[in-house]
Design an enzyme around this catalytic site. Sequence first.
Site, mmCIF file in Angstrom:
data_model
loop_
_atom_site.group_PDB
_atom_site.id
_atom_site.type_symbol
_atom_site.label_atom_id
_atom_site.label_comp_id
_atom_site.label_asym_id
_atom_site.label_seq_id
_atom_site.Cartn_x
_atom_site.Cartn_y
_atom_site.Cartn_z
ATOM 1 N N HIS A 159 0.924 -1.216 -0.002
ATOM 2 C CA HIS A 159 -0.100 0.113 0.033
ATOM 3 C C HIS A 159 0.812 1.281 0.033
ATOM 4 C CE1 HIS A 159 -3.291 -2.802 1.808
ATOM 5 N NE2 HIS A 159 -3.323 -2.607 0.605
ATOM 6 N N GLU A 162 2.004 3.555 3.066
ATOM 7 C CA GLU A 162 2.569 2.844 4.180
ATOM 8 C C GLU A 162 4.102 2.840 4.031
ATOM 9 O OE1 GLU A 162 0.259 -0.632 4.439
ATOM 10 O OE2 GLU A 162 -1.512 0.589 4.439
ATOM 11 N N HIS A 294 2.732 -3.790 6.872
ATOM 12 C CA HIS A 294 1.718 -2.790 6.797
ATOM 13 C C HIS A 294 1.576 -1.875 7.758
ATOM 14 C CE1 HIS A 294 -0.501 -4.669 3.432
ATOM 15 N NE2 HIS A 294 0.260 -5.800 3.551
ATOM 16 N N GLU A 367 0.881 -5.048 11.138
ATOM 17 C CA GLU A 367 0.432 -3.763 10.878
ATOM 18 C C GLU A 367 1.299 -2.884 11.958
ATOM 19 O OE1 GLU A 367 -1.745 -2.527 8.971
ATOM 20 O OE2 GLU A 367 -2.838 -4.111 8.131
#
Length: 599
Positions: A159, A162, A294, A367
Amino acid sequence: MGRRLSVSLTLAGVGLLVLVGMNPASAEPAEKSGRYVVDGVRTLDDRNRVARSGAAIDGIDHGRAEITALPSEVRTLRDQGFVVERQRAEDFPAADKAYHNSAEMIAELDKVVAAHPTIIRRTSIGKSYEGRDLPLIKISDNVAVDEDEPEVLYGAHQHAREHLTVEMALYLVKLYTDGYGKDARITKLVDGRELWIVPDLNPDGGEYDVATGSYRNWRKNRQPNAGSGSVGTDLNRNWSFRFACCGGSSDNPSSETYHGPSAFSAPEIQRLRDFVLSRRVGGVQQIKTSIDFHAYSELILWPFGYTTADTATGLNADQQAAFQSLGTRMANSNGYTPEQSSDLYITDGSIIDWLWATQGIFAYTFEMYPGVNPSGNGFYPPASVISAQTTRNKEASLQLAEFADCVYRIIGKQAQYYKSGTANVVWSDDFESAKGWTVTKGTATGGLWERGNPESTTQNGPKQLGSAVSGDNDLVTGRKAGSSAGSNDVDGGTTAVRSPSIALPAAGALTLDWSWYFAHAANASAGDQFKVSVLHGGAKTAVFAKAGAAGDRDAAWTEASVDLTSYAGKSIQLLIEATDAGSASLIEAAVDNVMITKS
């Protein structure tokens, strides 16, 4: 220094480009023609002096002029006392200049390769939609050789916004290379693993996100969508497993989670898929564990994302327990919250679901920082946190590599599942297919050994288990339950089953592992037995035995291990026996996941 966002104005008949969000940068020598920023252009005379140098003025804002100039023109301006700085395109805001754009990342990787050429190599998995390189890093002690070692995959930046994940990948590159030969733990991993790092899977989206010097909050790649004015596919919804199945992505091209027109429609995902598939050697996937980085929320996630069920087709209880146990251990080291991916929200077409379901790779999503309730936009943590938030994942990243030999080791079931790693599997059988075992009736009148899906029986507790250690089948005495617990148990003597011939290597320490149980009723005696023997050269040598006793013993899977090194270089057979010495005793036995390894 960020690239300037500009609008055109006309002042006193002079065309000016007003620059918004101008950022300071340190002066550097002019080495070639290009775009520069000149500080101190505050008056008309200042502007005229810049113009007389021969440089083309592209715009002036708050005393800073953007110019296109030759090296000689830059030197002239510096001789006049102006501060002249090279302008960089597609870069972060000045406050976040410690982040690496695509070109800076590649330059940083090349510096590491130059410093550690014997243990690191930079290649590529291919090109992005816009033609940017997708770097691939390999780190190993014999980096030019494809060794028989467990492999680990670290990925980043699916992404675009990020950016902290690219810094995480660069941190890992430096961790493993700078630590080699200095840190015993890191040295052992580099010597015993092949480590793969894909530091930037979405360079197009990343560059677009910062192209103006301000963040655009861009998530997808930059691939146009046919029939739509919208651009981009969410790379982490474009994988084929459960693609667009379950409401975990969008079919709207303008959505941030648009899954694309079809699975693997994004070239970046095609390239990473092809690399992963290339690591199947002899039909066996060499990559054993993976982290895809992420941001944000400080979570460690494991499959599946498409369903809220803890177990599902392709993810049994042991597998789920191994995922959860390793995820929890890693989370204990970095303070993240460990949970199944779908506990966050449903996703379909994600990388970790595909890696696990199609390749059997224990794949996690990390994350990163910040937590759930950040101040400001959590996708853009300040550059000041890069060091702390990448170092924060050091221990978890090392743990993932350490368990790559066999993740099931974390739940104590390596003997059943161990397939490759620091030891080599010489021979194994999980009884899911016929591999040439021979049943001998012997003196038994019933309950002979057979391979198959067992049916459970109970008498004052379980006596025959209805499930194998792994898969559906095991090797069991009298597979059917019958009308009572004693209908198909071992009766009247000994039943034996003999393996095919197994050629053992001449070098290395050899270990035989297996799972087993031996159950009996309270009327058993020491004459009732479960025994494992080695047959070689006409001799039979018992290597394991369990005798019955006058007490009830329930069935429960147990692991056993014996040393076979004394048989190195020889061909052997394994003989497994179950004996009922009494006319009325209830005897049941089973075996699963037999394995011989060399270390």
